[in-house]
Scaffold this active site. Structure first.
Site, mmCIF file in Angstrom:
data_model
loop_
_atom_site.group_PDB
_atom_site.id
_atom_site.type_symbol
_atom_site.label_atom_id
_atom_site.label_comp_id
_atom_site.label_asym_id
_atom_site.label_seq_id
_atom_site.Cartn_x
_atom_site.Cartn_y
_atom_site.Cartn_z
ATOM 1 N N LYS A 116 57.418 18.266 -14.843
ATOM 2 C CA LYS A 116 57.482 19.030 -16.095
ATOM 3 C C LYS A 116 56.403 18.547 -17.063
ATOM 4 O O LYS A 116 55.682 19.359 -17.652
ATOM 5 C CB LYS A 116 58.846 18.835 -16.755
ATOM 6 N N ASN A 117 56.261 17.247 -17.181
ATOM 7 C CA ASN A 117 55.354 16.711 -18.211
ATOM 8 C C ASN A 117 53.892 16.728 -17.788
ATOM 9 O O ASN A 117 53.018 16.403 -18.592
ATOM 10 C CB ASN A 117 55.799 15.304 -18.622
ATOM 11 N N CYS A 131 63.651 15.741 -33.201
ATOM 12 C CA CYS A 131 64.698 16.108 -32.237
ATOM 13 C C CYS A 131 65.643 14.913 -32.158
ATOM 14 O O CYS A 131 65.512 13.954 -32.905
ATOM 15 C CB CYS A 131 64.072 16.419 -30.886
ATOM 16 N N ARG A 171 59.305 12.485 -34.146
ATOM 17 C CA ARG A 171 58.273 13.110 -33.299
ATOM 18 C C ARG A 171 57.112 13.678 -34.145
ATOM 19 O O ARG A 171 56.782 14.845 -34.062
ATOM 20 C CB ARG A 171 58.871 14.220 -32.425
ATOM 21 N N ARG A 173 66.407 22.515 -19.004
ATOM 22 C CA ARG A 173 65.016 22.601 -19.473
ATOM 23 C C ARG A 173 64.091 21.823 -18.559
ATOM 24 O O ARG A 173 62.925 22.180 -18.399
ATOM 25 C CB ARG A 173 64.906 21.943 -20.859
HETATM 26 C C1 EPZ Z 1 55.868 12.827 -23.979
HETATM 27 O O1 EPZ Z 1 56.317 13.166 -25.276
HETATM 28 C C2 EPZ Z 1 56.913 13.385 -23.017
HETATM 29 N N1 EPZ Z 1 56.987 14.837 -23.160
HETATM 30 C C3 EPZ Z 1 58.277 12.754 -23.338
HETATM 31 O O2 EPZ Z 1 59.187 13.227 -22.364
HETATM 32 C C4 EPZ Z 1 58.164 11.238 -23.184
HETATM 33 O O3 EPZ Z 1 59.384 10.656 -23.561
HETATM 34 C C5 EPZ Z 1 57.041 10.715 -24.103
HETATM 35 O O4 EPZ Z 1 55.809 11.398 -23.796
HETATM 36 C C6 EPZ Z 1 56.822 9.217 -23.924
HETATM 37 O O5 EPZ Z 1 56.514 8.939 -22.603
HETATM 38 C C7 EPZ Z 1 56.045 15.591 -22.551
HETATM 39 O O6 EPZ Z 1 55.132 15.091 -21.923
HETATM 40 C C8 EPZ Z 1 56.188 17.081 -22.698
HETATM 41 P P1 EPZ Z 1 54.454 10.418 -27.466
HETATM 42 P P2 EPZ Z 1 55.324 12.958 -26.535
HETATM 43 O O7 EPZ Z 1 53.513 11.213 -28.297
HETATM 44 O O8 EPZ Z 1 53.935 13.273 -26.138
HETATM 45 C C9 EPZ Z 1 55.138 8.542 -31.727
HETATM 46 C C10 EPZ Z 1 61.114 14.178 -21.548
HETATM 47 O O9 EPZ Z 1 62.215 13.664 -21.468
HETATM 48 N N2 EPZ Z 1 54.063 9.441 -32.176
HETATM 49 O O10 EPZ Z 1 53.916 9.487 -26.424
HETATM 50 O O11 EPZ Z 1 55.911 13.656 -27.685
HETATM 51 C C11 EPZ Z 1 56.403 9.325 -31.389
HETATM 52 O O12 EPZ Z 1 57.159 9.584 -32.559
HETATM 53 C C12 EPZ Z 1 60.302 14.015 -22.811
HETATM 54 O O13 EPZ Z 1 60.539 14.785 -20.633
HETATM 55 C C13 EPZ Z 1 53.575 9.317 -33.469
HETATM 56 O O14 EPZ Z 1 54.030 8.485 -34.231
HETATM 57 O O15 EPZ Z 1 55.481 11.388 -26.749
HETATM 58 C C14 EPZ Z 1 57.108 8.399 -30.441
HETATM 59 O O16 EPZ Z 1 57.842 7.433 -31.173
HETATM 60 C C15 EPZ Z 1 61.119 13.403 -23.919
HETATM 61 N N3 EPZ Z 1 52.595 10.162 -33.879
HETATM 62 C C16 EPZ Z 1 55.950 7.716 -29.693
HETATM 63 O O17 EPZ Z 1 54.778 7.935 -30.496
HETATM 64 C C17 EPZ Z 1 52.064 11.105 -33.054
HETATM 65 O O18 EPZ Z 1 51.130 11.842 -33.477
HETATM 66 C C18 EPZ Z 1 55.703 8.280 -28.309
HETATM 67 O O19 EPZ Z 1 55.457 9.649 -28.455
HETATM 68 C C19 EPZ Z 1 52.573 11.221 -31.736
HETATM 69 C C20 EPZ Z 1 53.565 10.374 -31.318
#
Ligand code: EPZ
Length: 428
Positions: A22-23, A118, A123, A402
């Site tokens: 998915k990711n 969420c 996020r 999902r």
């Molecule tokens: C991706 O989300 C995945 N989703 C998530 O999987 C996964 O948990 C996450 O990466 C971490 O591995 C998809 O790929 C569609 P991040 P993403 O940006 O990109 C903070 C699932 O279960 N952050 O690496 O949203 C954020 O708040 C889902 O399949 C900022 O602060 O994750 C979080 O605390 C859930 N500012 C941390 O970084 C930003 O601009 C990691 O988020 C972006 C992120």
């Protein structure tokens, strides 16, 4: 609304085949906007999130053909007709933010409703916007109307950028914006997840010039134009981990096919520490939880190649049944213990303090009415239900549907007693 009824199930036995990731597929579908030629994407999982992405791509101007029977999607975008994804669709899927990079690169403009937080955290998308700004885009945040816009009508220019946190989505979005920029972009402290590598491989097939994906520094030479490409999406490493833990928690014996052991090294290492037997064979990954008593271990989630945050809730369900005290520390998301209350309702012994949970096992689990608070927490309570006395009723299963292809069918095929029923109003 549907719910799952999960009954105490014999140790799971047999074989299960992992679907496309998915990711990985979501950013790859968004990247198809970067060319006016056809992109053929294979091994696409049949998921609600993929449907939403198809819908959003169509709304911005792409011609999207879903061949679900054969797990394929064909995307061809002559012209970007809209530079904004509709709010009704964005609110259903955070990954919609991944359209910003391609829209900005192809149409010089991208507008996104500010993604709501969420269950697992706020996020924010500040790192995405920092990247677009470094590439020369003007960022307009209109909090009143709840949207943010990136504008670069004269095109984007390569830059050097350091990411404050190796955000997966920000890394993907900035790569997709930079591939058509003028000049070279070097991004440091990027995410190293396999999904980043899969996206870079797809973009390079389209004619992009990306080096270093999978390391902490990525270098991109901007090109004039990108072309259509064919690509098979990598298997889903979190689905792989989910079935590995399913074998452990039920003390079962599973052959997991189409898995890439390299992508689940931390999960393999931790399950082995608990006494699970794991063997990588030509036929697939053998996972045996039935050979010896399974014991506690400690987990700390980290960006890849550390232990994946998406496996934290699922692994915690198993630790509730292992002998001894386990510590779980969640370092990636600020609020990813929503599943703890649900597991406690089933009898799990868990103490939490800030981002640390301490699990004391083995705790006899009993069926209860529980919620799927997010995609992976939903999988966690289902796994707990497989070894709980009585029936576990899992509500809000749309989260699970999902992100897991044929979830019920796959689990039933290896002996799980699980069924999907419609939730009657008086159940609510
Ligand atoms: C991706 O989300 C995945 N989703 C998530 O999987 C996964 O948990 C996450 O990466 C971490 O591995 C998809 O790929 C569609 P991040 P993403 O940006 O990109 C903070 C699932 O279960 N952050 O690496 O949203 C954020 O708040 C889902 O399949 C900022 O602060 O994750 C979080 O605390 C859930 N500012 C941390 O970084 C930003 O601009 C990691 O988020 C972006 C992120």
């Amino acid at each position: 609304m549907a719910k799952f009824l999960v009954k105490n199930s014999v140790p799971l036995k047999g074989e299960v085949t992992i679907s496309g990731s998915k990711n990985a597929v979501l950013p790859i579908m968004a990247a198809a906007l970067l060319t006016d030629e056809t992109c053929s994407i294979m091994d696409v999982p049949k998921l609600k999130d993929v449907d939403v992405m198809c819908n959003i791509l169509s709304r911005v101007g792409a011609n999207v053909q879903e061949d679900y029977k054969n797990n394929q999607v064909f995307i061809q975008t002559n012209k970007i007709m809209e530079y904004e994804a509709p709010y009704a669709l964005v609110k259903r899927m955070r990954a919609s933010v991944l359209l910003m990079g391609p829209l900005l690169a192809r149409a010089g403009r991208a507008r996104m409703p500010l993604p709501g937080g969420c269950a697992i955290g706020a996020r924010p998308i500040d790192l995405h916007l920092k990247g677009f700004s470094a590439l020369g885009a003007k960022i307009v945040e209109n909090k009143g109307y709840g949207y943010v816009e990136a504008i670069a009508e004269d095109g984007l220019k390569g830059c050097n950028l350091y990411l404050d946190f190796p955000s997966v989505g920000a890394t993907e979005n900035i790569i997709m914006a930079a591939v058509l920029a003028k000049g070279t972009t070097v991004i440091e402290n990027v995410a190293e997840e396999p999904e980043i590598v899969d996206l870079a491989n797809f973009l390079n097939k389209m004619g992009a010039k990306i080096k270093g994906a999978g390391t902490d520094t990525i270098k991109i030479e901007g090109v004039e134009k990108l072309f259509g490409a064919r690509h098979n999406v990598i298997p889903d490493r979190i689905e792989t981990g989910t079935f590995m833990v399913a074998a452990a928690i039920t003390r079962g014996n599973l052959l997991i096919k189409n898995a890439l052991p390299d992508h689940v090294k931390p999960v393999i290492a931790k399950l082995k520490e608990c006494g699970v037997e794991i063997e990588d064979t030509f036929d697939g990954l053998w996972v045996r939880g039935d050979l010896r008593p399974l014991i506690a271990t400690d987990i700390k989630t980290l960006p890849y190649p550390g232990f994946p945050t998406d496996m934290q809730s699922i692994f915690m369900a198993f630790l509730a049944t292992a002998e001894g005290k386990s510590n779980v520390i969640e370092t990636v998301f600020e609020n990813r213990f929503m599943h703890v209350a649900e597991l406690e309702r089933m009898g799990a012994k868990i103490e939490t303090e800030d981002r640390k949970a301490t699990i004391t096992g083995p705790a006899p689990l009993s069926g209860a009415k529980v919620l799927a608070t997010d995609l992976r927490a939903g999988a966690a309570v289902v796994l707990a239900g497989l070894v709980a006395e009585g029936v576990t009723e899992v509500s809000e299963v749309y989260h699970i549907e999902r992100g897991y292809e044929d979830f019920i069918e796959k689990f039933r095929s290896i002996g799980a007693r699980i069924e999907r029923v419609e939730e009657k109003i008086n159940d609510l």
